[in-house]
Design a protein around this motif. Structure first.
Motif, PDB file in Angstrom:
ATOM      1  N   MET A 115       0.853  -1.181   0.000  1.00 21.34           N
ATOM      2  CA  MET A 115       0.000   0.000   0.000  1.00 21.34           C
ATOM      3  C   MET A 115       0.892   1.234   0.000  1.00 21.34           C
ATOM      4  SD  MET A 115      -3.106  -1.186  -0.035  1.00 21.34           S
ATOM      5  CE  MET A 115      -4.196   0.163   0.452  1.00 21.34           C
ATOM      6  N   ILE A 116       0.639   2.140  -0.930  1.00 20.42           N
ATOM      7  CA  ILE A 116       1.446   3.352  -1.072  1.00 20.42           C
ATOM      8  C   ILE A 116       0.604   4.556  -0.655  1.00 20.42           C
ATOM      9  CG2 ILE A 116       2.568   4.880  -2.736  1.00 20.42           C
ATOM     10  CD1 ILE A 116       3.333   2.371  -4.324  1.00 20.42           C
ATOM     11  N   THR A 117       1.165   5.382   0.207  1.00 19.19           N
ATOM     12  CA  THR A 117       0.465   6.594   0.636  1.00 19.19           C
ATOM     13  C   THR A 117       0.649   7.691  -0.403  1.00 19.19           C
ATOM     14  OG1 THR A 117       0.799   6.057   2.966  1.00 19.19           O
ATOM     15  CG2 THR A 117       0.262   8.344   2.438  1.00 19.19           C
ATOM     16  N   ILE A 118      -0.456   8.280  -0.830  1.00 19.01           N
ATOM     17  CA  ILE A 118      -0.398   9.394  -1.781  1.00 19.01           C
ATOM     18  C   ILE A 118      -1.047  10.625  -1.150  1.00 19.01           C
ATOM     19  CG2 ILE A 118      -0.398   7.911  -3.827  1.00 19.01           C
ATOM     20  CD1 ILE A 118      -3.421   8.768  -4.105  1.00 19.01           C
ATOM     21  N   TYR A 157      -4.187   9.359   1.224  1.00 22.93           N
ATOM     22  CA  TYR A 157      -4.894   8.090   1.073  1.00 22.93           C
ATOM     23  C   TYR A 157      -3.884   7.023   0.670  1.00 22.93           C
ATOM     24  CZ  TYR A 157      -9.062  11.048   0.938  1.00 22.93           C
ATOM     25  OH  TYR A 157     -10.047  11.954   1.235  1.00 22.93           O
ATOM     26  N   LYS A 158      -4.345   5.783   0.666  1.00 20.52           N
ATOM     27  CA  LYS A 158      -3.474   4.671   0.284  1.00 20.52           C
ATOM     28  C   LYS A 158      -3.998   3.996  -0.977  1.00 20.52           C
ATOM     29  CE  LYS A 158      -1.756   3.607   4.938  1.00 20.52           C
ATOM     30  NZ  LYS A 158      -0.373   4.026   4.645  1.00 20.52           N
ATOM     31  N   VAL A 159      -3.057   3.652  -1.861  1.00 15.23           N
ATOM     32  CA  VAL A 159      -3.409   2.889  -3.064  1.00 15.23           C
ATOM     33  C   VAL A 159      -2.631   1.578  -3.064  1.00 15.23           C
ATOM     34  CG1 VAL A 159      -4.014   4.913  -4.433  1.00 15.23           C
ATOM     35  CG2 VAL A 159      -1.661   4.059  -4.488  1.00 15.23           C
ATOM     36  N   TRP A 160      -3.240   0.561  -3.621  1.00 16.24           N
ATOM     37  CA  TRP A 160      -2.699  -0.806  -3.601  1.00 16.24           C
ATOM     38  C   TRP A 160      -1.859  -1.077  -4.845  1.00 16.24           C
ATOM     39  CZ3 TRP A 160      -3.181  -4.995  -6.882  1.00 16.24           C
ATOM     40  CH2 TRP A 160      -2.868  -6.264  -6.371  1.00 16.24           C
ATOM     41  N   THR A 161      -0.688  -1.680  -4.634  1.00 19.46           N
ATOM     42  CA  THR A 161       0.148  -2.125  -5.746  1.00 19.46           C
ATOM     43  C   THR A 161       0.663  -3.529  -5.432  1.00 19.46           C
ATOM     44  OG1 THR A 161       2.245  -1.276  -4.855  1.00 19.46           O
ATOM     45  CG2 THR A 161       0.923   0.240  -6.186  1.00 19.46           C
ATOM     46  N   LYS A 162       1.066  -4.240  -6.463  1.00 19.62           N
ATOM     47  CA  LYS A 162       1.687  -5.557  -6.271  1.00 19.62           C
ATOM     48  C   LYS A 162       2.715  -5.790  -7.364  1.00 19.62           C
ATOM     49  CE  LYS A 162       0.810 -10.548  -6.153  1.00 19.62           C
ATOM     50  NZ  LYS A 162       1.768 -10.869  -5.077  1.00 19.62           N
ATOM     51  N   ARG A 163       3.944  -6.035  -6.940  1.00 17.21           N
ATOM     52  CA  ARG A 163       5.032  -6.310  -7.873  1.00 17.21           C
ATOM     53  C   ARG A 163       5.097  -7.795  -8.205  1.00 17.21           C
ATOM     54  NH1 ARG A 163       9.622  -8.580  -6.854  1.00 17.21           N
ATOM     55  NH2 ARG A 163       9.298  -8.287  -4.609  1.00 17.21           N
ATOM     56  N   VAL A 164       5.380  -8.091  -9.477  1.00 14.24           N
ATOM     57  CA  VAL A 164       5.641  -9.464  -9.911  1.00 14.24           C
ATOM     58  C   VAL A 164       7.011  -9.484 -10.584  1.00 14.24           C
ATOM     59  CG1 VAL A 164       4.899 -11.417 -11.317  1.00 14.24           C
ATOM     60  CG2 VAL A 164       3.184  -9.920 -10.263  1.00 14.24           C
ATOM     61  N   PHE A 196      -5.293  12.425 -11.058  1.00 13.88           N
ATOM     62  CA  PHE A 196      -4.818  11.059 -11.302  1.00 13.88           C
ATOM     63  C   PHE A 196      -3.370  11.060 -11.817  1.00 13.88           C
ATOM     64  CE2 PHE A 196      -9.341   9.620 -11.326  1.00 13.88           C
ATOM     65  CZ  PHE A 196      -9.199   8.527 -10.480  1.00 13.88           C
ATOM     66  N   VAL A 197      -3.026  12.037 -12.659  1.00 13.63           N
ATOM     67  CA  VAL A 197      -1.638  12.144 -13.135  1.00 13.63           C
ATOM     68  C   VAL A 197      -0.692  12.330 -11.957  1.00 13.63           C
ATOM     69  CG1 VAL A 197      -0.008  13.599 -14.413  1.00 13.63           C
ATOM     70  CG2 VAL A 197      -2.217  12.996 -15.435  1.00 13.63           C
ATOM     71  N   GLU A 198      -1.045  13.205 -11.036  1.00 16.46           N
ATOM     72  CA  GLU A 198      -0.215  13.444  -9.868  1.00 16.46           C
ATOM     73  C   GLU A 198      -0.105  12.186  -9.003  1.00 16.46           C
ATOM     74  OE1 GLU A 198      -2.277  16.765  -8.254  1.00 16.46           O
ATOM     75  OE2 GLU A 198      -1.596  18.129  -9.848  1.00 16.46           O
ATOM     76  N   GLU A 199      -1.166  11.414  -8.962  1.00 15.60           N
ATOM     77  CA  GLU A 199      -1.140  10.139  -8.223  1.00 15.60           C
ATOM     78  C   GLU A 199      -0.151   9.165  -8.852  1.00 15.60           C
ATOM     79  OE1 GLU A 199      -4.079   6.314  -7.935  1.00 15.60           O
ATOM     80  OE2 GLU A 199      -4.977   8.259  -7.475  1.00 15.60           O
ATOM     81  N   VAL A 200      -0.202   9.033 -10.174  1.00 20.53           N
ATOM     82  CA  VAL A 200       0.714   8.117 -10.860  1.00 20.53           C
ATOM     83  C   VAL A 200       2.156   8.515 -10.600  1.00 20.53           C
ATOM     84  CG1 VAL A 200       1.481   7.256 -13.114  1.00 20.53           C
ATOM     85  CG2 VAL A 200      -0.966   7.475 -12.629  1.00 20.53           C
ATOM     86  N   GLU A 201       2.440   9.809 -10.603  1.00 20.49           N
ATOM     87  CA  GLU A 201       3.804  10.272 -10.354  1.00 20.49           C
ATOM     88  C   GLU A 201       4.263   9.890  -8.941  1.00 20.49           C
ATOM     89  OE1 GLU A 201       7.556  12.267 -10.505  1.00 20.49           O
ATOM     90  OE2 GLU A 201       6.315  11.032 -11.816  1.00 20.49           O
ATOM     91  N   GLN A 202       3.376   9.996  -7.981  1.00 21.28           N
ATOM     92  CA  GLN A 202       3.738   9.602  -6.617  1.00 21.28           C
ATOM     93  C   GLN A 202       3.956   8.096  -6.515  1.00 21.28           C
ATOM     94  OE1 GLN A 202       1.528  11.611  -3.325  1.00 21.28           O
ATOM     95  NE2 GLN A 202       0.501  12.754  -4.966  1.00 21.28           N
ATOM     96  N   VAL A 203       3.162   7.328  -7.212  1.00 22.97           N
ATOM     97  CA  VAL A 203       3.330   5.871  -7.228  1.00 22.97           C
ATOM     98  C   VAL A 203       4.663   5.510  -7.880  1.00 22.97           C
ATOM     99  CG1 VAL A 203       2.440   3.705  -8.213  1.00 22.97           C
ATOM    100  CG2 VAL A 203       0.864   5.340  -7.145  1.00 22.97           C
ATOM    101  N   ARG A 204       4.993   6.176  -8.994  1.00 18.59           N
ATOM    102  CA  ARG A 204       6.266   5.926  -9.678  1.00 18.59           C
ATOM    103  C   ARG A 204       7.440   6.156  -8.728  1.00 18.59           C
ATOM    104  NH1 ARG A 204      10.539   8.428 -11.341  1.00 18.59           N
ATOM    105  NH2 ARG A 204       9.754  10.452 -10.621  1.00 18.59           N
ATOM    106  N   GLN A 205       7.400   7.274  -8.037  1.00 19.30           N
ATOM    107  CA  GLN A 205       8.488   7.585  -7.117  1.00 19.30           C
ATOM    108  C   GLN A 205       8.595   6.541  -6.016  1.00 19.30           C
ATOM    109  OE1 GLN A 205       8.368  11.650  -5.664  1.00 19.30           O
ATOM    110  NE2 GLN A 205       7.697  12.431  -7.644  1.00 19.30           N
ATOM    111  N   ALA A 206       7.470   6.133  -5.468  1.00 18.46           N
ATOM    112  CA  ALA A 206       7.478   5.159  -4.371  1.00 18.46           C
ATOM    113  C   ALA A 206       8.020   3.806  -4.821  1.00 18.46           C
ATOM    114  CB  ALA A 206       6.071   4.990  -3.808  1.00 18.46           C
TER     115      ALA A 206
END
Length: 354
Positions: free
Chosen positions: A53-56, A63-70, A131-141
């Motif tokens: 879970m990544i905090t944005i 808030y937190k968004v869910w990610t999963k690496r494979v 949403f663009v700003e969210e993706v950028e935060q996810v990329r950084q995390a």
């Protein structure tokens, strides 16, 4: 039989079996590359099997968004942007059958408002720039950068990918726009002029009547659309054969986000939908990074337009799926993934090795 000969024969057989057994064990061992791909030692998400879970930060709080690496690959990492808006990563689960064996690292990700992530009720959050700003935060995390970061957006995710690239392509290695046009007005025209007339006239007339009344909750609406539209342009197989990941994605769709941005109609984006006038066709030449566009012959989106898009960006490639619809990753699966993998590896091979 001579005892000496007997013992020699037994010894030879035992040695042969031992060598064969050893050879089989060696063969069965993962290759070094496979072992590295599967090794999560020392990764932040090792304990959770890649899930995180990544905090944005947003204008309305954190808030937190869910990610999963494979997998693990320092040079090829793909972040997957699902459709909707308000859909989920679940429709991408078929990627598990193709990308791991190619050694490509990829990330499932549910955008804010989607099923596995936080779902705030504030409708001001559902806009493209946020949403663009969210993706950028996810990329950084996730630690993705211009040396490894591929962004794949399907449907609405394709809109989001284009918007992100126009602001942040310096942080990207490549982009894949899957089954999405660069202009909603052009999509609306295609739906009205091409897709609609393919339906039986009496069906189209009844669908338009329901839409004119705004009676989208009427069960008859989906009763008409499933056999006459969805199974012809969304996923070309009988509904009862639709794969489990697709069914789960539809069941988990956040209708509030979807209707606010996409609108309630399945024939284009109309009404008060915030994406109704979205159009980036004139900005495509600004995109310099290698870009793959994917279109299906039976898509809800115009495959010719998606081919045209590949010629508008500075370094574009088009993947045509003749059997595919909007979800060509299922109904033209092998062609879809063969083209996707080749694109990613071609871009990687063109980049100087460190």
């Amino acid at each position: 039989m001579n005892n000496r000969y007997y013992y020699s024969l037994c010894t030879a057989l035992l040695l042969t079996q031992a060598c064969t057994s050893q050879q089989e064990n060696i063969t069965d061992r993962p290759t070094q590359a496979t072992a590295a791909y599967l090794d999560s030692s020392g990764r932040e998400d090792e304990f959770s099997g890649g899930a995180r879970m990544i905090t944005i930060s947003t204008p309305k709080g954190d808030y937190k968004v869910w990610t999963k690496r494979v997998g693990n690959n320092p040079r090829m990492k793909v972040l997957l942007l699902h459709g909707g808006p308000g859909g989920t990563h679940e429709a991408f689960e078929c990627f598990d059958s193709y990308l791991p064996k190619e050694g490509i690292e990829y990330y499932y990700y549910d955008q804010l408002g989607s099923h596995y992530s936080d779902q705030p009720n504030d409708t001001s959050l559902w806009n493209t720039q946020r949403f663009v700003e969210e993706v950028e935060q996810v990329r950084q995390a996730l630690g993705l950068d211009e040396n490894n970061f591929y962004l794949l957006g399907h449907s609405w995710g394709g809109i989001l990918a284009m918007e992100y690239a126009l602001q942040h392509q310096d942080k990207m290695k490549g982009m894949i726009i899957s089954n999405m046009m660069s202009s909603v007005p052009a999509y609306n025209a295609y739906a009205e002029e091409v897709l609609g007339p393919q339906m039986p006239p009496e069906v189209l007339a009844e669908v338009k009547q329901i839409e004119a009344k705004g009676d989208f909750s009427n069960p008859r609406y989906m009763e008409l659309l499933l056999p006459n539209f969805y199974t012809k342009h969304a996923l070309r197989m009988p509904v009862e054969q639709w794969p489990d990941p697709v069914n789960r994605m539809f069941n988990h769709m956040n209708q509030t986000v979807y209707v606010q941005m996409q609108g309630p109609s399945e024939f284009g984006i109309r009404g008060n939908a915030s994406l109704k006038n979205w159009d980036r066709s004139g900005d495509l030449p600004k995109i310099k990074i290698p870009t793959l566009t994917i279109g299906g012959e039976h898509d809800t989106m115009d495959p010719k337009h998606m081919e045209w898009m590949a010629g508008q960006v500075q370094n574009g490639t088009y993947l045509y799926c003749p059997e595919g619809s909007h979800m060509a990753m299922y109904d033209d699966q092998k062609r879809y993934f063969n083209g996707l993998v080749n694109f990613i590896k071609d871009v990687d091979n063109a980049q100087p090795k460190n």
